[in-house]
Design an enzyme around this catalytic site. Structure first.
Site, mmCIF file in Angstrom:
data_model
loop_
_atom_site.group_PDB
_atom_site.id
_atom_site.type_symbol
_atom_site.label_atom_id
_atom_site.label_comp_id
_atom_site.label_asym_id
_atom_site.label_seq_id
_atom_site.Cartn_x
_atom_site.Cartn_y
_atom_site.Cartn_z
ATOM 1 N N HIS A 138 0.959 -1.059 0.016
ATOM 2 C CA HIS A 138 -0.152 -0.010 -0.060
ATOM 3 C C HIS A 138 0.893 1.050 -0.005
ATOM 4 O O HIS A 138 1.872 1.322 0.811
ATOM 5 C CB HIS A 138 -0.785 0.054 1.216
ATOM 6 C CG HIS A 138 -0.561 0.359 2.578
ATOM 7 N ND1 HIS A 138 -0.362 -0.561 3.534
ATOM 8 C CD2 HIS A 138 0.032 1.450 3.110
ATOM 9 C CE1 HIS A 138 0.276 0.004 4.626
ATOM 10 N NE2 HIS A 138 0.421 1.255 4.363
ATOM 11 N N GLU A 143 -5.126 0.855 0.924
ATOM 12 C CA GLU A 143 -4.991 -0.586 1.169
ATOM 13 C C GLU A 143 -4.990 -1.412 -0.182
ATOM 14 O O GLU A 143 -5.479 -0.953 -1.158
ATOM 15 C CB GLU A 143 -6.006 -0.973 2.150
ATOM 16 C CG GLU A 143 -5.605 0.014 3.643
ATOM 17 C CD GLU A 143 -4.334 -0.576 4.461
ATOM 18 O OE1 GLU A 143 -3.663 -1.048 3.887
ATOM 19 O OE2 GLU A 143 -4.560 -0.404 5.615
#
Length: 261
Positions: A138, A143
């Site tokens: 990430h 994410e």
């Protein structure tokens, strides 16, 4: 993307700080995008040393925040606004009037996200964005499986990311917020120069996926493959899974000094 393999974190910090200093000499009011965490600290330390020596002037420089926790007041010691004040602004002699960041304590978080995205555009865009990378690939707080065209928005942190950040909250995972505001990948890609720094063996798989893997949302940092000026600076440990490491070393060794990174 260009991959530069350096001996250690200190060398990586000096290299990137040099690029920032060169940018500020060309463009004194450049907008520098900064990241938090332990990885970029050698960059800020090396740049602050140049400021103290008088080799670079930061009096007109501007600083833009990459992400912020949701729900922490701005003066909380672990809000990223506070962290950047301590680690970047004060050492570089830059005032808060030259700082841009999202309001993580806003009552309307979505409006705060949209306002920050607009503010970055109205400021002329980020000239150089410094990035770290998570062990899962990430960047910012985008994410895994984040949209590769995403804009500044609210994100829910994975339990792994919260566990990784617990060290900043006295080891208490329950004190780490569940949500953040982060520049989206699409927003990040609008910076004119992206520089990702990674150090340590724990980042080796993520770096290999970023540089040599497919473009895929499961590794958000792989989006750097689409950027016209992206530089990945890694130490030997973080480069240990790169199949083309020798090629990257030869390429950088043959590069004219005047090109910089």
């Amino acid at each position: 993307m260009e991959v530069v393999i350096v001996p250690d974190a200190k060398a990586g910090g000096a290299l990137i700080a040099g690029a920032m200093a060169d940018l500020l000499r060309r463009t004194p009011d450049a907008l520098l995008g900064v990241a938090t965490g332990s990885t970029p600290l050698p960059v800020y330390e090396a740049l602050a040393a140049q400021v103290r020596s008088g080799s670079v002037d930061t009096s007109r420089a501007r600083i833009a925040q990459l992400d912020e926790y949701v729900g922490l007041p701005a003066d909380h010691p672990e809000s990223y606004r506070s962290v950047l004040r301590r680690e970047v602004l004060e050492p570089l002699g830059i005032g808060m009037d030259a700082f841009m960041g999202p309001d993580g304590a806003a009552e309307d978080v979505q409006a705060a996200c949209e306002a920050y995205d607009r503010a970055l555009a109205e400021a002329g865009g980020v000239d150089l964005q410094l990035l770290g990378i998570g062990t899962d690939g990430h960047i910012g707080f985008n994410e895994q499986c984040s949209s590769l065209v995403s804009r500044t928005r609210i994100k829910t942190l994975t339990e792994q990311t919260r566990a990784d950040n617990a060290r900043f909250f006295g080891g208490a995972v329950d004190q780490v917020p569940h949500h953040v505001i982060t520049q989206g990948i699409g927003t990040i890609l609008e910076a004119r120069h992206l520089v990702l720094l990674a150090t340590g063996e724990s980042k080796a798989d993520a770096i290999a996926a970023t540089v040599e893997g497919p473009l895929a949302a499961v590794c958000p940092a792989s989006a750097l493959q689409m950027h016209p000026h992206a530089t990945v600076v890694v130490d030997e440990a973080a480069a240990s899974k790169l199949k083309l490491a020798d090629y990257f070393r030869r390429t950088y060794a043959s590069k004219p000094d005047w090109q910089g990174i």
